[in-house]
Design an enzyme around this catalytic site. Structure first.
Site, PDB file in Angstrom:
ATOM      1  N   ASN A 108       0.748  -1.177   0.071  1.00 49.23           N
ATOM      2  CA  ASN A 108       0.010  -0.025   0.071  1.00 49.23           C
ATOM      3  C   ASN A 108       0.793   1.280  -0.068  1.00 49.23           C
ATOM      4  O   ASN A 108       2.014   1.112   0.723  1.00 49.23           O
ATOM      5  CB  ASN A 108      -0.887  -0.117   1.263  1.00 49.23           C
ATOM      6  CG  ASN A 108      -1.770   1.170   1.255  1.00 49.23           C
ATOM      7  OD1 ASN A 108      -2.441   1.529   0.152  1.00 49.23           O
ATOM      8  ND2 ASN A 108      -1.695   1.932   2.397  1.00 49.23           N
ATOM      9  N   HIS A 110       0.872   4.941   1.251  1.00 52.19           N
ATOM     10  CA  HIS A 110       0.090   5.914   2.202  1.00 52.19           C
ATOM     11  C   HIS A 110       0.844   7.394   1.881  1.00 52.19           C
ATOM     12  O   HIS A 110       2.026   7.313   2.307  1.00 52.19           O
ATOM     13  CB  HIS A 110       0.101   5.322   3.531  1.00 52.19           C
ATOM     14  CG  HIS A 110      -0.635   6.272   4.553  1.00 52.19           C
ATOM     15  ND1 HIS A 110      -2.058   6.580   4.584  1.00 52.19           N
ATOM     16  CD2 HIS A 110      -0.310   7.464   5.414  1.00 52.19           C
ATOM     17  CE1 HIS A 110      -2.512   7.315   5.424  1.00 52.19           C
ATOM     18  NE2 HIS A 110      -1.240   7.741   6.069  1.00 52.19           N
TER      19      HIS A 110
HETATM   20  C1  GRF Z   1      -2.724   9.750  -3.436  1.00 54.21           C
HETATM   21  O1  GRF Z   1      -2.427  10.794  -2.479  1.00 54.21           O
HETATM   22  C2  GRF Z   1      -2.759   8.452  -2.693  1.00 54.21           C
HETATM   23  O2  GRF Z   1      -1.479   8.546  -1.646  1.00 54.21           O
HETATM   24  C3  GRF Z   1      -4.028   8.121  -1.895  1.00 54.21           C
HETATM   25  O3  GRF Z   1      -4.860   8.508  -2.830  1.00 54.21           O
HETATM   26  C4  GRF Z   1      -4.322   9.625  -3.683  1.00 54.21           C
HETATM   27  C5  GRF Z   1      -4.760   9.548  -5.025  1.00 54.21           C
HETATM   28  O4  GRF Z   1      -3.915   8.635  -5.603  1.00 54.21           O
HETATM   29  N1  GRF Z   1      -4.063   7.018  -1.540  1.00 54.21           N
HETATM   30  P1  GRF Z   1      -4.022   8.212  -7.288  1.00 54.21           P
HETATM   31  O5  GRF Z   1      -3.934   9.450  -8.025  1.00 54.21           O
HETATM   32  O6  GRF Z   1      -5.430   7.508  -7.424  1.00 54.21           O
HETATM   33  O7  GRF Z   1      -3.036   7.157  -7.567  1.00 54.21           O
END
Ligand code: GRF
Length: 208
Positions: A108, A110
């Protein structure tokens, strides 16, 4: 060839970073065999289709119970026979059956330096709102294996990002994604693909 499933819920920019790292051979001997989303409107699904990837979208809202969704989710992932599952902006509680079936094989990303600003209620912009309201000077991102807790699994990689006085939650989220998430998630997958990651007593050892 490492078989990888990527799970998304939103924009899929982390999926985009993984696809780019595969194209540029930063990640070797690895294939995305499937992209799963719980959100039919996730732009990440468009990214996946544009890259010719197999996709599956199941929304918990269309299932009578969470248990029925979890079963369908597990079946969809199992069908791809993954060696590694990557949660890239995936906002679904992971069923314990999946965690038990893929121990230290679910990663994951974060958007904070765990153990800061993580756990229940800390996701998306809320993480960066917490960072700014606490007034910390450094934040960043963490890649970790998923265990039964919330953001409590063994930490694989972290990358720090400076908090600027002018930052808003949005500007900070964007910079953490650009400078940290999109860097360390492909790196962690690459290390996994090269068998350079070991987990010993809940701590990750990375072979030089
Ligand atoms: C990102 O900040 C990620 O860390 C969080 O969701 C946001 C969008 O991620 N979990 P993505 O653009 O869908 O990869």
């Amino acid at each position: 060839m490492l078989r990888m499933v990527v799970c998304i819920s939103g924009g899929g920019t982390n999926l985009g970073a993984i696809i780019k790292a595969l194209e540029e051979q930063q990640i070797k001997q690895t294939k995305i065999v499937g992209v799963f989303s719980n959100n039919p409107n996730a732009y990440g699904l468009q990214r996946a289709k544009a890259a010719g990837l197999d996709t599956c979208c199941l929304s918990p809202k269309t299932f009578e119970t969470r248990e029925l969704f979890n079963h369908a989710f597990l079946e969809a992932v199992d069908n791809w026979k993954p060696d590694l599952i990557v949660l890239a902006g995936f906002l679904v509680n992971i069923p314990t059956e999946l965690i038990d079936k893929y121990p230290n094989r679910i990663m994951n990303i974060h958007p904070s330096l765990i153990p800061a600003f993580c756990g229940v209620g800390y996701y998306g912009l809320k993480v960066h709102e917490g960072v700014l309201s606490r007034g910390v000077k450094v934040t960043g991102a963490t890649v970790h294996f998923v265990d039964a807790g919330c953001d409590t699994g063994p930490i694989i990689l972290q990358k720090a990002v400076e908090v600027l006085p002018s930052d808003t939650p949005k500007s900070l989220q964007q910079r953490v994604m650009e400078e940290a998430e999109w860097v360390i998630l492909p790196q962690a997958i690459g290390l996994f693909a090269e068998n350079k990651i070991q987990v010993l007593e809940h701590k990750v050892i990375i072979e030089a």
